[in-house]
Design an enzyme around this catalytic site. Sequence first.
Site, PDB file in Angstrom:
ATOM      1  N   TYR A  32      11.869   2.770   7.948  1.00 44.62           N
ATOM      2  CA  TYR A  32      13.394   2.101   7.906  1.00 44.62           C
ATOM      3  C   TYR A  32      13.061   1.319   6.628  1.00 44.62           C
ATOM      4  CZ  TYR A  32      11.843  -3.217   7.528  1.00 44.62           C
ATOM      5  OH  TYR A  32      12.034  -4.432   7.385  1.00 44.62           O
ATOM      6  N   ARG A  51      10.802   5.542  -0.686  1.00 45.48           N
ATOM      7  CA  ARG A  51      10.210   5.219   0.057  1.00 45.48           C
ATOM      8  C   ARG A  51      10.017   5.488   1.658  1.00 45.48           C
ATOM      9  NH1 ARG A  51      10.278  -1.259  -0.792  1.00 45.48           N
ATOM     10  NH2 ARG A  51      12.361  -0.484   0.436  1.00 45.48           N
ATOM     11  N   ARG A  99       5.872   8.241  27.901  1.00 44.94           N
ATOM     12  CA  ARG A  99       5.552   7.039  26.827  1.00 44.94           C
ATOM     13  C   ARG A  99       3.662   7.598  26.925  1.00 44.94           C
ATOM     14  NH1 ARG A  99       2.243   2.567  27.710  1.00 44.94           N
ATOM     15  NH2 ARG A  99       2.490   0.795  26.239  1.00 44.94           N
ATOM     16  N   HIS A 101       0.550   6.578  24.108  1.00 42.77           N
ATOM     17  CA  HIS A 101       0.310   6.608  22.812  1.00 42.77           C
ATOM     18  C   HIS A 101       0.110   7.656  21.925  1.00 42.77           C
ATOM     19  CE1 HIS A 101      -0.374   2.873  25.130  1.00 42.77           C
ATOM     20  NE2 HIS A 101      -0.931   2.097  23.962  1.00 42.77           N
ATOM     21  N   LYS A 146       6.842   0.508   5.929  1.00 42.72           N
ATOM     22  CA  LYS A 146       7.887  -0.126   5.652  1.00 42.72           C
ATOM     23  C   LYS A 146       7.875   0.132   7.450  1.00 42.72           C
ATOM     24  CE  LYS A 146      12.271  -2.032   4.345  1.00 42.72           C
ATOM     25  NZ  LYS A 146      11.262  -2.923   4.700  1.00 42.72           N
ATOM     26  N   GLU A 178       2.860 -12.699   0.524  1.00 46.06           N
ATOM     27  CA  GLU A 178       4.120 -11.617   0.236  1.00 46.06           C
ATOM     28  C   GLU A 178       4.767 -12.654   1.007  1.00 46.06           C
ATOM     29  OE1 GLU A 178       5.106  -7.297   1.141  1.00 46.06           O
ATOM     30  OE2 GLU A 178       4.368  -7.454   2.729  1.00 46.06           O
ATOM     31  N   LEU A 202       3.890  -4.867   0.889  1.00 48.60           N
ATOM     32  CA  LEU A 202       5.043  -3.823   0.975  1.00 48.60           C
ATOM     33  C   LEU A 202       5.090  -3.945  -0.927  1.00 48.60           C
ATOM     34  CD1 LEU A 202       7.050  -1.545   1.837  1.00 48.60           C
ATOM     35  CD2 LEU A 202       8.257  -3.688   2.328  1.00 48.60           C
TER      36      LEU A 202
HETATM   37  N1  DCS Z   1       8.161  -7.754   2.028  1.00 46.25           N
HETATM   38  C1  DCS Z   1       8.540  -6.822   3.544  1.00 46.25           C
HETATM   39  C2  DCS Z   1       7.475  -7.918   4.335  1.00 46.25           C
HETATM   40  C3  DCS Z   1      10.332  -6.755   3.127  1.00 46.25           C
HETATM   41  O1  DCS Z   1      10.022  -6.146   4.718  1.00 46.25           O
HETATM   42  C4  DCS Z   1      10.629  -6.374   1.689  1.00 46.25           C
HETATM   43  C5  DCS Z   1      11.973  -6.550   2.477  1.00 46.25           C
HETATM   44  C6  DCS Z   1      10.365  -6.625   1.026  1.00 46.25           C
HETATM   45  C7  DCS Z   1       8.891  -6.734   1.055  1.00 46.25           C
HETATM   46  C8  DCS Z   1      11.121  -6.196  -0.464  1.00 46.25           C
HETATM   47  O2  DCS Z   1      12.192  -4.828  -0.319  1.00 46.25           O
HETATM   48  P1  DCS Z   1      12.734  -4.422  -1.001  1.00 46.25           P
HETATM   49  O3  DCS Z   1      12.911  -5.478  -2.467  1.00 46.25           O
HETATM   50  O4  DCS Z   1      11.983  -3.019  -1.144  1.00 46.25           O
HETATM   51  O5  DCS Z   1      13.862  -4.718  -0.079  1.00 46.25           O
HETATM   52  N2  DCS Z   1      12.795  -6.112   3.898  1.00 46.25           N
HETATM   53  C9  DCS Z   1      13.999  -5.596   4.234  1.00 46.25           C
HETATM   54  C10 DCS Z   1      14.534  -6.132   5.415  1.00 46.25           C
HETATM   55  O6  DCS Z   1      13.425  -5.933   6.198  1.00 46.25           O
HETATM   56  N3  DCS Z   1      15.283  -6.549   5.316  1.00 46.25           N
HETATM   57  O7  DCS Z   1      16.392  -6.623   4.261  1.00 46.25           O
HETATM   58  C11 DCS Z   1      14.763  -6.080   3.064  1.00 46.25           C
END
Ligand code: DCS
Length: 284
Positions: A32, A51, A99, A101, A146, A178, A202
């Site tokens: 996503y 991405r 379903r 895997h 992501k 993070e 990420l």
């Molecule tokens: N790390 C993780 C685990 C994230 O889910 C996100 C964004 C980021 C870093 C920051 O990435 P971006 O700068 O590209 O947004 N998460 C999205 C979400 O799930 N909601 O808003 C942003």
Amino acid sequence: MTVYFVDGRFTERDGLNISIDDRGYYFGDGVYEVIKVYDGELYTAEEHINRLFQSAAKIKMSIPYAEVQLMEIARELVATNNILIGHVYIQVTRGSAPRLHQFPNPAVSPVVTAYAINNPRPIAGMEKGVAVKSVEDVRWLRCDIKSLNILGNVLAKQEAQEAGCIEALLHRDGIVTEGSASNMFGVKDGTVYTHPVTNLILNGITRQVILGLCSEQGIPLIEKSFTLEEAFEMDEFFLTSTTSEVTPVISIDGRSLGTGVPGSVTKKIQKAFNLQIPSFIAGE
Ligand code: DCS
């Protein structure tokens, strides 16, 4: 009425038709993106859509659209739903099949779902700063994808919220990685530190914008990880994401950082960030 994009067509909520056999439900088998909308315009949309394709490739899934087509779908959702400040959510699942895997054989078409919503900028947190809670990072080892499968992030965010904090500060083997949905930065003696791009984080699009802005502004930034212990000793701290932009962090686990208010380096970066988004917003 909100218009959604589901599996090839624009539709209202009542007309939504999503299969119970969608692999997104069974396995979180999909990817996503969240793209910010400022002033009715998509922000860094190419980077996000790019991405999305990279994430899909990493899980061996093909997206049944070209990048420009997804961009068009996102723009159309913004226009039809009159989105001024908000975001577009796009997800792609491996499709619908009984379903099992392993991937469906014969292959089924991946399902693209998207919507756009109004969502104000989190101004209070950006101005006053927020509190975070340290949470052990127990996620899998492909945090560079992501993926829809983010139970580790969900549990961490919930733990932080229950402690009255806005975000979880994830740490693995003592190293800050993070946030549950954001990237984390510490500032010490005028230098900004953040975890390097590896499989453990990420590589946020906002993170990449910040790297560019720091370089333009002559603010030293080193992509080098730091420990949770070192995090407590930082002069300043901030997090970034599509929806949180640049948000100062003023405490970790109830312990104040630096002077306990948003720091000057953080504010300089915020200002530079504001200057490169549509001007009427920056002036708010
Ligand atoms: N790390 C993780 C685990 C994230 O889910 C996100 C964004 C980021 C870093 C920051 O990435 P971006 O700068 O590209 O947004 N998460 C999205 C979400 O799930 N909601 O808003 C942003």
